[in-house]
Design an enzyme around this catalytic site. Structure first.
Site, PDB file in Angstrom:
ATOM      1  N   ASN A 162     -12.523  30.576  40.130  1.00 45.35           N
ATOM      2  CA  ASN A 162     -12.957  30.940  38.696  1.00 45.35           C
ATOM      3  C   ASN A 162     -13.386  29.520  37.661  1.00 45.35           C
ATOM      4  O   ASN A 162     -14.050  29.029  36.991  1.00 45.35           O
ATOM      5  CB  ASN A 162     -11.975  31.006  37.753  1.00 45.35           C
ATOM      6  CG  ASN A 162     -10.199  30.852  37.895  1.00 45.35           C
ATOM      7  OD1 ASN A 162     -10.235  30.943  39.531  1.00 45.35           O
ATOM      8  ND2 ASN A 162      -9.523  30.353  37.656  1.00 45.35           N
ATOM      9  N   GLN A 190     -14.004  36.851  39.834  1.00 41.37           N
ATOM     10  CA  GLN A 190     -15.139  36.324  39.703  1.00 41.37           C
ATOM     11  C   GLN A 190     -16.455  36.598  40.018  1.00 41.37           C
ATOM     12  O   GLN A 190     -18.233  36.194  40.178  1.00 41.37           O
ATOM     13  CB  GLN A 190     -15.210  34.625  40.013  1.00 41.37           C
ATOM     14  CG  GLN A 190     -14.210  34.346  39.304  1.00 41.37           C
ATOM     15  CD  GLN A 190     -14.402  34.321  37.649  1.00 41.37           C
ATOM     16  OE1 GLN A 190     -15.230  34.049  36.599  1.00 41.37           O
ATOM     17  NE2 GLN A 190     -13.390  34.069  36.331  1.00 41.37           N
ATOM     18  N   SER A 210     -11.797  42.690  37.909  1.00 43.49           N
ATOM     19  CA  SER A 210     -11.265  43.046  36.686  1.00 43.49           C
ATOM     20  C   SER A 210     -12.152  43.407  35.712  1.00 43.49           C
ATOM     21  O   SER A 210     -13.269  42.267  36.161  1.00 43.49           O
ATOM     22  CB  SER A 210     -10.414  41.852  36.014  1.00 43.49           C
ATOM     23  OG  SER A 210      -9.794  42.158  35.059  1.00 43.49           O
ATOM     24  N   ALA A 211     -12.696  44.483  35.325  1.00 38.86           N
ATOM     25  CA  ALA A 211     -13.046  44.932  34.472  1.00 38.86           C
ATOM     26  C   ALA A 211     -13.961  43.559  33.336  1.00 38.86           C
ATOM     27  O   ALA A 211     -14.958  43.674  33.249  1.00 38.86           O
ATOM     28  CB  ALA A 211     -13.321  46.154  33.693  1.00 38.86           C
ATOM     29  N   HIS A 212     -13.583  43.023  33.076  1.00 35.12           N
ATOM     30  CA  HIS A 212     -13.713  42.746  31.927  1.00 35.12           C
ATOM     31  C   HIS A 212     -15.020  41.470  32.060  1.00 35.12           C
ATOM     32  O   HIS A 212     -15.351  40.327  31.275  1.00 35.12           O
ATOM     33  CB  HIS A 212     -12.368  41.850  30.640  1.00 35.12           C
ATOM     34  CG  HIS A 212     -11.854  40.694  31.164  1.00 35.12           C
ATOM     35  ND1 HIS A 212     -11.585  39.637  30.979  1.00 35.12           N
ATOM     36  CD2 HIS A 212     -10.776  41.048  32.239  1.00 35.12           C
ATOM     37  CE1 HIS A 212     -10.622  38.512  31.262  1.00 35.12           C
ATOM     38  NE2 HIS A 212     -10.214  39.980  32.282  1.00 35.12           N
ATOM     39  N   THR A 248       0.193  57.506  32.759  1.00 32.75           N
ATOM     40  CA  THR A 248      -0.786  58.276  32.581  1.00 32.75           C
ATOM     41  C   THR A 248      -2.343  56.851  32.382  1.00 32.75           C
ATOM     42  O   THR A 248      -2.031  56.062  31.911  1.00 32.75           O
ATOM     43  CB  THR A 248      -1.328  58.577  31.407  1.00 32.75           C
ATOM     44  OG1 THR A 248       0.352  59.137  31.078  1.00 32.75           O
ATOM     45  CG2 THR A 248      -2.104  59.395  30.215  1.00 32.75           C
ATOM     46  N   CYS A 338      -6.716  31.038  30.873  1.00 30.89           N
ATOM     47  CA  CYS A 338      -4.851  31.012  31.620  1.00 30.89           C
ATOM     48  C   CYS A 338      -4.440  30.088  31.110  1.00 30.89           C
ATOM     49  O   CYS A 338      -3.094  29.905  31.210  1.00 30.89           O
ATOM     50  CB  CYS A 338      -4.480  31.589  32.561  1.00 30.89           C
ATOM     51  SG  CYS A 338      -5.774  33.428  32.921  1.00 30.89           S
TER      52      CYS A 338
HETATM   53  C1  LIG Z   1      -9.873  34.741  40.085  1.00 32.90           C
HETATM   54  C2  LIG Z   1      -9.187  35.224  38.661  1.00 32.90           C
HETATM   55  N1  LIG Z   1      -8.068  36.558  39.096  1.00 32.90           N
HETATM   56  C3  LIG Z   1      -7.502  37.136  38.481  1.00 32.90           C
HETATM   57  C4  LIG Z   1      -7.497  36.999  36.849  1.00 32.90           C
HETATM   58  C5  LIG Z   1      -7.263  37.842  36.422  1.00 32.90           C
HETATM   59  O1  LIG Z   1      -7.649  38.551  35.579  1.00 32.90           O
HETATM   60  P1  LIG Z   1      -7.292  39.545  34.413  1.00 32.90           P
HETATM   61  O2  LIG Z   1      -6.593  38.483  32.813  1.00 32.90           O
HETATM   62  O3  LIG Z   1      -7.957  40.243  33.772  1.00 32.90           O
HETATM   63  O4  LIG Z   1      -5.922  40.262  34.734  1.00 32.90           O
HETATM   64  C6  LIG Z   1      -8.298  36.026  36.535  1.00 32.90           C
HETATM   65  C7  LIG Z   1      -8.941  35.993  35.417  1.00 32.90           C
HETATM   66  O5  LIG Z   1      -9.447  34.999  34.220  1.00 32.90           O
HETATM   67  C8  LIG Z   1      -9.238  34.987  37.550  1.00 32.90           C
HETATM   68  O6  LIG Z   1     -10.336  34.441  36.864  1.00 32.90           O
END
Ligand SMILES: Cc1ncc(COP(=O)(O)O)c(C=O)c1O
Length: 398
Positions: A162, A190, A210-212, A248, A338
């Site tokens: 990432n 990614q 991860s969908a977003h 759920t 993060c």
């Molecule tokens: C490589 C990677 N793994 C895991 C995550 C965690 O994803 P989420 O915060 O949607 O749980 C991210 C989010 O930045 C990521 O870039």
């Protein structure tokens, strides 16, 4: 101040992406009219169940797996936790306390969702080995092979990083694990929409998404679990997800994930080209106008995500640049979203052997669907102005 097209220029698509309006339209009825609980017997419940089944089939098509091998989760953090904890505890319970302790191999450049889970498992008595990445952020399959032990139960290596954008030699690493009968997990967050996610071709047993990150909603993800994999599914409850994750289901979110993944996969070729064109324009514009800049991560295009540009601007703190760029209407990042707010240099760049100064001056731009050439040109102007200003205030280090 250079003109920004639109309100602001968003260049942080590795952190998150806006929900595709078509995806939102598919999701909306499941908040209101089609609100039934998928576990309910009556018509409305079965309507929601059918929507979950459809989303599962969409994901299975993209991963080329069986729909039953998909477990929907609240995002990749949960998926990574489930993969590591589930396999580790599954191995421990199968051995019924017989030593040696199950061992996990992962890398120093993983997302904290993997790293911190691995550390938590170490505190619970599992053993760990971390494989290093090279200066470009690439993990050597030979180093993974060297870290394996007879008691290794899992290898977890991310698909693409990432921060550096480095794409890992996943197939080679997966083949090494498979040869030794060891399960292989990849955090493919990614890579979605950027690279193939065909699980058999990759040779993976578990895969997190991860969908977003691919124009779907936040708070929903999946874990692919190859049929027959021994996993201790720890979230108990009403038996949802075939007993693998109680609770759920987030029906609108899962519907959004399925639709977004379907689109991301269909549009991958054009998306990659669009991103690479803009990323390369950004890089050559910076290279032309800003002295003393180095790229972090792979220089070979095949080894790098097409939307990622990570660079260190000598003598200029990344945080200072972010503030200045924000004032110019440009959203970028110093690394993982993060860890923003932490003063620690990025563990990824550090693991790649960058100096503390280079880590502190790192900036990450990740382009995406909505970006245009005009936005990139405005960003280059904003960077030039911000660097000149920062260097004029602290002119010593360049
Ligand atoms: C490589 C990677 N793994 C895991 C995550 C965690 O994803 P989420 O915060 O949607 O749980 C991210 C989010 O930045 C990521 O870039």
């Amino acid at each position: 101040m250079p003109a920004a097209t639109g309100d602001f220029i968003y260049l942080d698509h590795a952190a998150t992406t806006p929900v595709d309006p078509d995806v939102l339209a598919v999701m909306l009825p499941y908040f209101t009219d089609r609100f039934g609980n998928p576990s309910s017997f009556y018509h409305q419940g079965q309507e929601s169940r059918a929507a979950l089944d459809h989303a599962r089939s969409q994901a299975a098509r993209v991963l080329e797996c069986n729909p039953g091998e998909i477990v929907f989760t609240s995002g990749a953090t949960e998926s990574d936790n489930l993969a590591l904890r589930g396999v580790a505890w599954g191995a421990r319970l199968a051995r019924r306390g017989i030593s040696p302790r199950p061992h996990i191999v992962t890398t120093e450049i993983e997302h904290h969702a993997v790293l911190h889970t691995a550390f938590a498992l170490e505190r619970q008595g599992f053993s760990l080995s971390f494989v290093q990445a090279d200066r470009q952020g690439i993990v050597d399959p030979g180093a993974v092979a060297a870290a394996l032990r007879p008691e290794t139960c899992l290898v977890s290596v991310m698909y693409a990083n990432n921060e550096s954008g480095a794409i890992q030699p996943l197939r080679d690493i997966a083949a090494i694990a498979r040869e030794r009968g060891i399960l292989f997990h990849t955090d493919a967050v990614q890579a979605a929409g950027m690279a193939t996610l065909h699980v058999d071709d990759l040779g993976v047993d578990l895969l997190s998404l991860s969908a977003h990150k691919f124009y779907g909603p936040k708070g929903v993800g999946l874990l692919y679990v190859r049929q027959g994999t021994v996993v201790d599914f720890h979230q108990q409850g009403g038996g949802q997800e075939q007993g693998r994750r109680g609770g759920t289901e987030n029906v609108p979110g899962i519907v959004g994930l399925g639709a977004a993944l379907d689109r991301a996969d269909d549009q991958m070729f054009d998306y990659r080209r669009h991103c690479a064109t803009l990323r390369d324009r950004l890089w050559s514009g910076i290279l032309k106008s800003v002295p003393h800049v180095t790229v972090n991560g792979p220089l070979v295009p095949e080894l790098r995500l097409p939307n990622n540009l990570n660079l260190s601007i000598s003598g200029v703190e990344g945080e200072t640049m972010l503030l200045s760029l924000d004032m110019h209407g440009v959203a970028a990042s110093t690394g993982s979203a993060c860890t923003t707010g932490s003063t620690e240099p990025s563990h990824v760049l550090r693991a790649m052997g960058l100096s503390d100064d280079a880590c502190r001056s790192a900036l990450r731009f990740t382009v995406g669907r909505g970006n245009t050439e005009a936005q990139i040109d405005a960003t280059i102007d904003a960077i030039v102005e911000s660097v000149a200003r920062a260097r004029s205030l602290a002119p010593t280090t360049v």
